[in-house]
Design a protein around this motif. Structure first.
Motif, PDB file in Angstrom:
ATOM      1  N   UNK A 318       0.891  -1.858   0.061  1.00  0.00           N
ATOM      2  CA  UNK A 318       0.193  -0.483   0.016  1.00  0.00           C
ATOM      3  C   UNK A 318       0.800   1.328   0.020  1.00  0.00           C
ATOM      4  N   UNK A 319       0.390   2.486  -0.195  1.00  0.00           N
ATOM      5  CA  UNK A 319       1.488   3.838  -0.601  1.00  0.00           C
ATOM      6  C   UNK A 319       0.463   4.029   0.830  1.00  0.00           C
ATOM      7  N   UNK A 320       0.023   4.025   1.589  1.00  0.00           N
ATOM      8  CA  UNK A 320      -0.194   4.789   2.156  1.00  0.00           C
ATOM      9  C   UNK A 320      -0.673   3.458   3.727  1.00  0.00           C
ATOM     10  N   UNK A 321       0.019   3.963   5.065  1.00  0.00           N
ATOM     11  CA  UNK A 321       0.176   3.053   6.395  1.00  0.00           C
ATOM     12  C   UNK A 321      -0.986   3.441   6.908  1.00  0.00           C
ATOM     13  N   UNK A 322      -2.000   2.231   7.371  1.00  0.00           N
ATOM     14  CA  UNK A 322      -2.737   2.157   8.436  1.00  0.00           C
ATOM     15  C   UNK A 322      -2.793   1.225   9.489  1.00  0.00           C
ATOM     16  N   UNK A 323      -3.201   0.377  10.008  1.00  0.00           N
ATOM     17  CA  UNK A 323      -2.858  -0.436  11.674  1.00  0.00           C
ATOM     18  C   UNK A 323      -2.286  -1.750  10.490  1.00  0.00           C
ATOM     19  N   UNK A 324      -3.012  -1.913   9.243  1.00  0.00           N
ATOM     20  CA  UNK A 324      -2.600  -3.447   8.959  1.00  0.00           C
ATOM     21  C   UNK A 324      -1.653  -3.744   8.346  1.00  0.00           C
ATOM     22  N   UNK A 325      -0.846  -2.714   7.358  1.00  0.00           N
ATOM     23  CA  UNK A 325       0.502  -1.806   6.553  1.00  0.00           C
ATOM     24  C   UNK A 325       1.419  -1.216   7.806  1.00  0.00           C
ATOM     25  N   UNK A 326       1.833  -2.924   8.036  1.00  0.00           N
ATOM     26  CA  UNK A 326       2.840  -1.743   9.124  1.00  0.00           C
ATOM     27  C   UNK A 326       4.923  -1.697   8.216  1.00  0.00           C
ATOM     28  N   UNK A 327       4.297  -2.745   7.882  1.00  0.00           N
ATOM     29  CA  UNK A 327       6.238  -3.257   7.381  1.00  0.00           C
ATOM     30  C   UNK A 327       6.644  -1.975   6.707  1.00  0.00           C
ATOM     31  N   UNK A 328       7.850  -1.426   6.765  1.00  0.00           N
ATOM     32  CA  UNK A 328       8.266  -0.224   5.420  1.00  0.00           C
ATOM     33  C   UNK A 328       9.269  -1.222   4.685  1.00  0.00           C
ATOM     34  N   UNK A 329       8.446  -0.722   3.708  1.00  0.00           N
ATOM     35  CA  UNK A 329       8.674  -1.234   2.044  1.00  0.00           C
ATOM     36  C   UNK A 329       9.829  -0.502   1.322  1.00  0.00           C
ATOM     37  N   UNK A 330      10.999  -0.259   0.941  1.00  0.00           N
ATOM     38  CA  UNK A 330      11.248   0.875  -0.155  1.00  0.00           C
ATOM     39  C   UNK A 330      12.100  -0.272  -1.213  1.00  0.00           C
ATOM     40  N   UNK A 331      10.828   0.791  -2.315  1.00  0.00           N
ATOM     41  CA  UNK A 331      11.628   0.129  -3.624  1.00  0.00           C
ATOM     42  C   UNK A 331      11.794   1.394  -5.142  1.00  0.00           C
TER      43      UNK A 331
END
Length: 348
Positions: A318-331
Motif C-alpha cells: 500500500x502507498x499509505x500506512x494503516x493498522x494492517x500495513x505496518x511493514x516499511x518497504x523501499x523499492x
C-alpha cells in the motif's frame, strides 16, 4: 425567438459548468504533480550543479531549504544553502558556513561533514548540528552553529564531544512533541548515541545508547503513529551496503532486531532522512539518501524514494500506512510523481 433560444442555451451551458465544479473530484482539479528523478545531477536556477552532499531538507513557511556540503573544489567543504517552492527549481542562497570565516580552525584543523539544519521554535533561530572532524578523523567531535535568519552567516556556538562521547557520522531528529535529538555513531563506530538537546537546540543534556555493538551509521529516524522507525547503514567507508531497519514503541528502549530494507546496497545510497509529507488526502513518507562517489565525491547524488507499506497479514503493498500495513518497504524508482499538497504519489 432564436435570440431567446441562444440565451437559454448559454444559461444551460453555464449551469452545467458550475455543476461540474461541485461533482468533479476537487483533488483532480487541484492536482499539481512534481516529478522526482533519481540518478541525475541537480542543477540550480543559474544552471550550476547543486552541491549539498550529506545534508538535509527543512520546510519552513511553505519554502523548502536544502543544506549540505559544498564538495565542488575542496576536501574541506563549505556549507551551502538552497531554497525551492516546488522541490524542483533550487536557488542558491548562501554559503551559510564557510572555511575560515565561520571559525578560525575550519578549513585548517577542522572540517564539517553531515550538516543538519533545524528551526528552534523557542529561540526562533536556525541551528546547524554537524560532524566536526580533523583530517585524520581523530577528533571525533560535533559542532553547533546558529543564525537569526535561515540564509545568513551562521555563528559558531560550540564544538566538542557531546557529553564526553566520541562522535562521528551524524543526523538530527525532532520528535512529534518538538523535542530535538542529535544522533551519531559513537565509541569508535561501535554504537549509536542518541543525545537529547536543550530546548534551544544548542547543547546535549542526556545520552541513550542504541544498536550497542552493531557498528551502525547514517541513522535516520521517523515517528509514525505510536512507532519509531530507524534506517541505518553498516560502517563500510565509501562503499554502499545493505540498509537495515529497526522499530520501537519507545525512542530510548525496546528497539527490535535489524531487518533488511531495500536491495543489498540500498540502491547505492545511504540514508540521510525520512521526509513526512502531510497532504490533504494522505500522508506520504519519502526516503532521502546520499549516493556517494557518483562518479566522484563532488558529483554525489540525492536519491528520493517513496516508502510503501506491506500488510502484516496478507503481504499486500500500500502507498499509505494503516493498522494492517505496518511493514516499511523501499523499492527503487528512476522517477515518480508526487503532489505535495495532497500527499498523493504515483509512478511516472
Amino acid at each position: 425567438m432564436n435570440r431567446l433560444l441562444r440565451f437559454f442555451t448559454l444559461q444551460l451551458t453555464f449551469f452545467t459548468f458550475l455543476l461540474s465544479l461541485f461533482t468533479y473530484p476537487s483533488s483532480a482539479l487541484a492536482q499539481t504533480w512534481t516529478t522526482i528523478e533519481n540518478g541525475k545531477t541537480w542543477m540550480d536556477t543559474e544552471g550550476r550543479p547543486v552541491y549539498a552532499n550529506g545534508g538535509n531538507f527543512l520546510l519552513k513557511d511553505g519554502v523548502w531549504y536544502l543544506v549540505g556540503e559544498d564538495r565542488s573544489s575542496a576536501w574541506m567543504p563549505d556549507v551551502n544553502l538552497y531554497c525551492s517552492t516546488d522541490f524542483v527549481h533550487w536557488k542558491f542562497v548562501h554559503k551559510i558556513i564557510e572555511n575560515r570565516r565561520s571559525h578560525p580552525d575550519l578549513g585548517r584543523r577542522r572540517m564539517i561533514e553531515r550538516p543538519k539544519l533545524l528551526f528552534c521554535p523557542e529561540t526562533q533561530k536556525f541551528v546547524v548540528w554537524c560532524h566536526w572532524e580533523a583530517r585524520n578523523y581523530g577528533a571525533s567531535e560535533a559542532a553547533v552553529f546558529e543564525c537569526d535568519s535561515v540564509g545568513g552567516d551562521y555563528e559558531y556556538v560550540w564544538s566538542g564531544r557531546p557529553l564526553g562521547t566520541k562522535s562521528r557520522d551524524c543526523n538530527v531528529f525532532v520528535d512529534n512533541d518538538g523535542t530535538a535529538f542529535f544522533i551519531s555513531t559513537t565509541d569508535e563506530n561501535t554504537n549509536l548515541g542518541l543525545f537529547m538537546l536543550t530546548s534551544d537546540y544548542r547543547q546535549a543534556v542526556s545520552k541513550t545508547v542504541l544498536c550497542e555493538g552493531l557498528r551502525r551509521e547514517a541513522p535516520a529516524i521517523v515517528h509514525i503513529d505510536s512507532t519509531y522507525y530507524m534506517i541505518s547503514s553498516a560502517c563500510t567507508g565509501w562503499e554502499p551496503n545493505q540498509a537495515k531497519l529497526c522499530v520501537s514503541r519507545n525512542l530510548h528502549v525496546g528497539w527490535s532486531r535489524l531487518f533488511n530494507i531495500g536491495d543489498p546496497i540500498a540502491y547505492d545510497s545511504q540514508a540521510s532522512s525520512v521526509l513526512t509529507i502531510h497532504g490533504t488526502e494522505q500522508t506520504t513518507y519519502l526516503y532521502v539518501g546520499d549516493r556517494w562517489m557518483d562518479p566522484t565525491l563532488p558529483e554525489s547524488k540525492i536519491i528520493i524514494l517513496p516508502i510503501e507499506w506491506r500488510n502484516f497479514h496478507t503481504g499486500e503493498l500500500s502507498k499509505t500506512k494503516d493498522e494492517n500495513h505496518r511493514q516499511m518497504v523501499l523499492n527503487y524508482r528512476d522517477r515518480f510523481e508526487i503532489d505535495f499538497k495532497t500527499g498523493v504519489w504515483r509512478d511516472f
